[in-house]
Design a protein around this motif. Sequence first.
Motif, PDB file in Angstrom:
ATOM      1  N   PRO A  77      47.661  39.411  37.660  1.00  0.00           N
ATOM      2  CA  PRO A  77      48.051  40.164  36.459  1.00  0.00           C
ATOM      3  C   PRO A  77      47.018  41.185  36.006  1.00  0.00           C
ATOM      4  N   LEU A  78      45.770  41.050  36.459  1.00  0.00           N
ATOM      5  CA  LEU A  78      44.745  42.036  36.128  1.00  0.00           C
ATOM      6  C   LEU A  78      44.683  43.156  37.163  1.00  0.00           C
ATOM      7  N   GLY A  79      45.637  43.155  38.089  1.00  0.00           N
ATOM      8  CA  GLY A  79      45.694  44.199  39.104  1.00  0.00           C
ATOM      9  C   GLY A  79      44.642  44.057  40.184  1.00  0.00           C
ATOM     10  N   ILE A  80      44.133  42.852  40.376  1.00  0.00           N
ATOM     11  CA  ILE A  80      43.060  42.637  41.339  1.00  0.00           C
ATOM     12  C   ILE A  80      43.623  42.129  42.662  1.00  0.00           C
ATOM     13  N   VAL A  81      43.345  42.864  43.721  1.00  0.00           N
ATOM     14  CA  VAL A  81      43.696  42.473  45.085  1.00  0.00           C
ATOM     15  C   VAL A  81      42.453  41.881  45.731  1.00  0.00           C
ATOM     16  N   PRO A  82      42.506  40.652  46.231  1.00  0.00           N
ATOM     17  CA  PRO A  82      41.297  39.989  46.753  1.00  0.00           C
ATOM     18  C   PRO A  82      40.519  40.820  47.766  1.00  0.00           C
ATOM     19  N   GLU A  83      41.222  41.532  48.637  1.00  0.00           N
ATOM     20  CA  GLU A  83      40.537  42.317  49.671  1.00  0.00           C
ATOM     21  C   GLU A  83      39.750  43.486  49.080  1.00  0.00           C
ATOM     22  N   ASP A  84      40.073  43.872  47.844  1.00  0.00           N
ATOM     23  CA  ASP A  84      39.389  45.001  47.210  1.00  0.00           C
ATOM     24  C   ASP A  84      38.143  44.578  46.429  1.00  0.00           C
ATOM     25  N   VAL A  85      37.936  43.282  46.281  1.00  0.00           N
ATOM     26  CA  VAL A  85      36.767  42.794  45.546  1.00  0.00           C
ATOM     27  C   VAL A  85      35.543  42.923  46.443  1.00  0.00           C
ATOM     28  N   THR A  86      34.543  43.643  45.970  1.00  0.00           N
ATOM     29  CA  THR A  86      33.360  43.877  46.797  1.00  0.00           C
ATOM     30  C   THR A  86      32.100  43.204  46.253  1.00  0.00           C
ATOM     31  N   THR A  87      32.154  42.674  45.024  1.00  0.00           N
ATOM     32  CA  THR A  87      30.986  42.032  44.435  1.00  0.00           C
ATOM     33  C   THR A  87      31.408  40.766  43.702  1.00  0.00           C
TER      34      THR A  87
END
Length: 265
Positions: A77-87
């Motif tokens: 719901p926060l628009g976070i895609v796991p593959e895009d998390v870098t930190t």
Amino acid sequence: MTPWEVFAVKYADRNARTRKDSFLFDDNHNQPHDMDYFIWVLRQRDEILLVDTGYDQEEGDRRGRPIRLNPAEALAPLGIVPEDVTTIIVTHLHYDHAGGLRHFPNATIHLQAAEMAYATGPCMCHGTLNAPFTADHICEAVQRLYSGRVIFHEGDGEVREGVTVHRTGGHSDGLQVVRVLTEAGWLCLASDASHYYENFLEEKPFPIVVNLGDMLNGFKTIQRLASSKELVIPGHDPLVRKLFPSHGPDHIVRLDRGPEKVFLP
């Protein structure tokens, strides 16, 4: 400095606990005492920092501790895609804080050097001490190390402008807390430096402890790091979701504007 938005995201709970599971010394050990499990999101414009990863359904099944949402699903719901998390800031390597690392394959992790040494050292020969860890999670952290995606801190360190980490130890030898500049002031994500408000407000130690002196000193540290007691965020207290405003789905609350209700002395 530009303030950060901060969100607490609940992914699991345990509602069959009693106060003896939360407080080493307590007069009401048989009373029920619920626990929530959170991960935290820091957001500034387009940049996302994740604090801890939670654990997934596989780990929940193994430990008999089911989850409500897999971490990746909880963050959607926060628009976070796991593959895009870098930190990812990993407060410590216990299963419920680092058990979802594999779901964020492109992330570099920030960790205290003491925590890696502790989780891979001779103390893990003792079942009592290694019980909160899962070997596969530690191996994942080591693999990140060998691929150049671990940044170690020794004590205090800066992750971004307005985001710092601070070692407290106590619950785990390399436990670190996160200090964040927000609209409401300096906020401290205490993680397991204080599972509940009651731990740090009344100096009641949590039963899983490596160094009791460090834990008690940590209660003071987290209050010093925050602009006020109301901006110390415990790692597992269901009260967080009652004090702070929800943000969309009821498993997400927004922390950076301060609490809607104040109950602290």
